[in-house]
Scaffold this motif. Structure first.
Motif, PDB file in Angstrom:
ATOM      1  N   UNK A 149       0.821  -1.209   0.000  1.00  0.00           N
ATOM      2  CA  UNK A 149       0.000   0.000   0.000  1.00  0.00           C
ATOM      3  C   UNK A 149       0.856   1.261   0.000  1.00  0.00           C
ATOM      4  N   UNK A 150       0.273   2.329  -0.542  1.00  0.00           N
ATOM      5  CA  UNK A 150       0.978   3.613  -0.590  1.00  0.00           C
ATOM      6  C   UNK A 150       0.005   4.746  -0.315  1.00  0.00           C
ATOM      7  N   UNK A 151       0.538   5.802   0.287  1.00  0.00           N
ATOM      8  CA  UNK A 151      -0.207   7.046   0.505  1.00  0.00           C
ATOM      9  C   UNK A 151       0.446   8.149  -0.314  1.00  0.00           C
ATOM     10  N   UNK A 152      -0.241   9.273  -0.405  1.00  0.00           N
ATOM     11  CA  UNK A 152       0.338  10.432  -1.084  1.00  0.00           C
ATOM     12  C   UNK A 152       1.214  11.222  -0.122  1.00  0.00           C
ATOM     13  N   UNK A 153       2.271  11.817  -0.651  1.00  0.00           N
ATOM     14  CA  UNK A 153       3.065  12.793   0.090  1.00  0.00           C
ATOM     15  C   UNK A 153       3.518  13.836  -0.915  1.00  0.00           C
ATOM     16  N   UNK A 154       2.734  14.923  -0.990  1.00  0.00           N
ATOM     17  CA  UNK A 154       2.979  15.910  -2.041  1.00  0.00           C
ATOM     18  C   UNK A 154       2.681  15.297  -3.402  1.00  0.00           C
ATOM     19  N   UNK A 155       3.662  15.365  -4.295  1.00  0.00           N
ATOM     20  CA  UNK A 155       3.497  14.805  -5.635  1.00  0.00           C
ATOM     21  C   UNK A 155       4.004  13.378  -5.729  1.00  0.00           C
ATOM     22  N   UNK A 156       4.390  12.775  -4.599  1.00  0.00           N
ATOM     23  CA  UNK A 156       4.994  11.441  -4.619  1.00  0.00           C
ATOM     24  C   UNK A 156       4.125  10.451  -3.842  1.00  0.00           C
ATOM     25  N   UNK A 157       4.437   9.170  -4.013  1.00  0.00           N
ATOM     26  CA  UNK A 157       3.815   8.108  -3.237  1.00  0.00           C
ATOM     27  C   UNK A 157       4.822   7.574  -2.233  1.00  0.00           C
ATOM     28  N   UNK A 158       4.340   7.233  -1.042  1.00  0.00           N
ATOM     29  CA  UNK A 158       5.210   6.658  -0.021  1.00  0.00           C
ATOM     30  C   UNK A 158       4.612   5.337   0.444  1.00  0.00           C
ATOM     31  N   UNK A 159       5.482   4.367   0.669  1.00  0.00           N
ATOM     32  CA  UNK A 159       5.066   3.038   1.106  1.00  0.00           C
ATOM     33  C   UNK A 159       4.646   3.085   2.573  1.00  0.00           C
ATOM     34  N   UNK A 160       3.458   2.505   2.886  1.00  0.00           N
ATOM     35  CA  UNK A 160       2.950   2.552   4.254  1.00  0.00           C
ATOM     36  C   UNK A 160       2.708   1.157   4.825  1.00  0.00           C
ATOM     37  N   UNK A 161       3.233   0.122   4.151  1.00  0.00           N
ATOM     38  CA  UNK A 161       3.092  -1.226   4.670  1.00  0.00           C
ATOM     39  C   UNK A 161       2.205  -2.084   3.771  1.00  0.00           C
ATOM     40  N   UNK A 162       1.853  -3.241   4.285  1.00  0.00           N
ATOM     41  CA  UNK A 162       1.079  -4.200   3.502  1.00  0.00           C
ATOM     42  C   UNK A 162      -0.087  -4.719   4.331  1.00  0.00           C
ATOM     43  N   UNK A 163      -1.073  -5.292   3.631  1.00  0.00           N
ATOM     44  CA  UNK A 163      -2.230  -5.872   4.295  1.00  0.00           C
ATOM     45  C   UNK A 163      -2.426  -7.285   3.760  1.00  0.00           C
ATOM     46  N   UNK A 164      -2.614  -8.229   4.695  1.00  0.00           N
ATOM     47  CA  UNK A 164      -2.774  -9.627   4.295  1.00  0.00           C
ATOM     48  C   UNK A 164      -3.989 -10.286   4.889  1.00  0.00           C
ATOM     49  N   UNK A 165      -4.874  -9.490   5.505  1.00  0.00           N
ATOM     50  CA  UNK A 165      -6.079 -10.051   6.117  1.00  0.00           C
ATOM     51  C   UNK A 165      -7.305  -9.297   5.613  1.00  0.00           C
TER      52      UNK A 165
END
Length: 347
Positions: free
Chosen positions: A255-271
């Motif tokens: 998963x990724x979130x926005x940070x300004x004009x870029x995407x940042x990785x915020x971890x993963x989901x498996x459930x």
């Protein structure tokens, strides 16, 4: 000492009944009282996320409904149901459309949330998605009901400049005794903290606090506040980790979130995946695979398939870790493009 003047009667002939002057014929050249033109669309007022309910007599509370935000336009010859992004979904909510036809009003714009209720009467986002055919589907949902919480236009009059308390008064009059696929989202007179605790105890998503004295203003102005029992946000799906043991061979989503004009990785989901979810996800993700990640990634995961950041997933989570990753995330479903869901933005 001078005598006070004698009082004159308001009517010369006090014994005669009071009558108005004869009504003159209307001058055809005199214009009629102007009505407000019905807008094609009104940008929705959005709730600002806070950790605690606001205090004070100017705040009123409602349950937070877990579904799709819709505006229902009752027009002289038709009904239009628009998503938050302005897309026409009238055909996808036939029961709400039919109920809108029965409303005792000529023209109106209702603001509300479409939900599907579970066996306990709680809104279930997963059930709503199933009834609509999941993301990208084009099914119609006869199970969805609209909880109306605001009235923006009523019989030729723009109500957005009125206070919330005044708009609610007209909405409650309109909805009195009305039942079916359009229901009134009740205002609850209670302490905000106690109401939040009760909502969480009953498995609801949270509560909404609204400023009584505020007009209807589009965007996140702070007039509406949302407080959630369990945090949830929308994130881009930027990849998935393969697994031979899991359904659809999806071990987890990255998963990724926005940070300004870029995407940042915020971890993963498996459930949170159901078998049907996993198979549909795999079919969609196979079409948007790419060779390199769409963001900077320093993780150690193996067998990752990178994706174009076009899928948006709704994720529940408990908190953020110190390195800004999601703690205990759970997958709820994919958001529709037309829903115009706002992806989580990192400060």
């Amino acid at each position: 000492m001078a005598k006070p003047p004698k009082s004159k009667p308001l009517l010369r002939d006090v014994d005669k009944p009071i009558t108005s002057r004869p009504r003159k014929p209307r001058d055809p050249a005199q214009p009629n009282l102007l009505l407000d033109p019905m807008p094609a669309r009104i940008e929705p007022c959005l709730a600002l996320l806070k950790s605690k309910p606001p205090k004070g007599d100017d705040w009123v509370y409602e349950i937070k409904w877990d579904g799709y935000r819709l505006s229902v336009h009752v027009e002289p010859t038709s009904i239009r149901i628009l998503t938050r992004g302005g897309h026409d979904w009238t055909h996808r909510f036939p029961a709400i459309q039919q109920a809108a036809l029965w409303l005792p009003v000529g023209t109106a714009i209702l603001d509300g949330e479409a939900v599907v209720l579970d066996e306990q009467g709680r809104p279930d986002f997963g059930l709503l998605q199933q009834s609509l055919g999941s993301r990208g589907g084009n099914k119609s949902s006869s199970d969805a009901v609209l909880f109306a919480f605001d009235l923006l236009y009523f019989d030729g009059h723009d109500l957005t400049r009125m206070d919330l308390s005044e708009r609610r008064h007209v909405l409650e009059d309109l909805m009195e005794g009305f039942a079916g696929a359009i229901r009134l989202s009740e205002e609850i007179d209670a302490d905000g903290d106690q109401l939040l605790a009760s909502a969480c105890e009953h498995g609801l998503e949270g509560i909404i606090a609204k400023r009584r004295s505020a007009p209807y203003r589009s965007g996140r102005t702070g007039d509406w506040i949302k407080v959630k029992c369990v945090q949830s946000d929308s994130f881009f799906v930027v990849g998935y980790e393969k697994s031979t043991a899991a359904r659809g061979q999806i071990g987890s989503l990255l998963l990724a979130a926005r940070k300004g004009d870029h995407l940042v990785y915020v971890g993963s989901v498996g459930t949170g995946f159901k078998e049907r979810d996993a198979l549909q996800l795999r079919n969609m993700m196979d079409k948007i695979a790419r060779k390199t990640p769409a963001l900077e990634y320093n993780g150690q995961r193996k067998a990752v398939v990178w994706l174009q950041p076009t899928l948006i997933a709704e994720i529940e989570y408990r908190a953020w870790t110190e390195d800004l990753k999601l703690r205990h995330p759970s997958y709820k479903g994919l958001r529709e493009k037309q829903d115009n869901a706002s992806v989580c933005e990192m400060e």
